[in-house]
Design a protein around this motif. Sequence first.
Motif: not given
Length: 368
Positions: A46-50, A84-88, A106-109, A128-134
Amino acid sequence: MRRIAISVAASTMTLSLAGCGVLNATGDPSDASPTKGNDMTVGVLMPEETNTRYAEFDYPDIKNRISELTRKQGRTEYANAGADSKKQVSQMEKMIGEKVDVIILDAVDSHAIASTVKKAKDAGIPVIAYDRLAEGPIDGYVSFDNELVGEVQARTLLEALGSKADSSDKIVMVNGSPTDPNAKQFKEGALSELSGKVTIAESFDTDKWSPDVAQANMTRAINSIGKDNIAAVYSANDAMAGGIVKAFNNAGVTDLPPITGQDAELAAVQRVVSGEQYMSVYKPYPDEAEAAAEMAVAKVQGHDIQFDALTRDRVDSPTDKDIPAQLVTVNALTRKSIKSTVIADGIYTVDDICTAAYKADCAAIGLK
């Protein structure tokens, strides 16, 4: 290229497929000769926690559905990148090294992760790309109709302006992160409805969907346009809407203009109740999450008929064309539709929403 969203929710599709013998609603994998059995590991990124939805709704629903489909033998490995895209990338490389059977991403970037998606593909791990199209060679995609989200936001905003709507009305657009392909689609959908009907006085792209950045940009817009000259604010999501409300409050504005949102976060639903936020977009996360889980399990077990039935739409990314996809429909959430959306679907209870600070506002709109 605009794709047409399916007209039924994922959960409805699951039931109808089961009735046709295509997908067993109990998760029994015996309808095909699987390449792998129920003993599988599904990586979930998952991409973020906000945005609270990922931890509160998406991941638990994915985990539960995978358990059901695999007779409690399937495992999930979860990681959140904290925007953080590098963390992902590191998190995904770790899952590839551990040889998970499939990854729900679910990609950050969406662009920065493409080479890592290729690594997974080379390792024989479906993504499987989820929510955002990687970008990269993903095997399937499940999300909501993102242009429709923007259209729903904009239409509801125009409805809020009503007969007062005029091409000279000044609208501020607070869009999402430029690294999120969904943000571009939300904006395009909104502009397709707003263009020519109002004046877009200011438009901001918001790094990492940050509420603090949204608040700072809104403060600049208020100072530039004038706090009494802003007819409405298009906010791409609820977290940013919270920052926008703070900007108006700090400017001494008590009668807020209509403000949009997305994700139906509890704090946003409460702002809708109190009148601080005009609307949110309710996206039925259980439908999206369960569809992703079903795609992942079908892909690992080699149930091609099931997988094809779950991915009747097609989408294009900058790197790949005709990606199998499922696009889930959405609904506008306003004061009038709280009962028929988040309460009806069991996302929140009246008690969750109508805490002490909101009891009077809830009573005023008959929410009790």
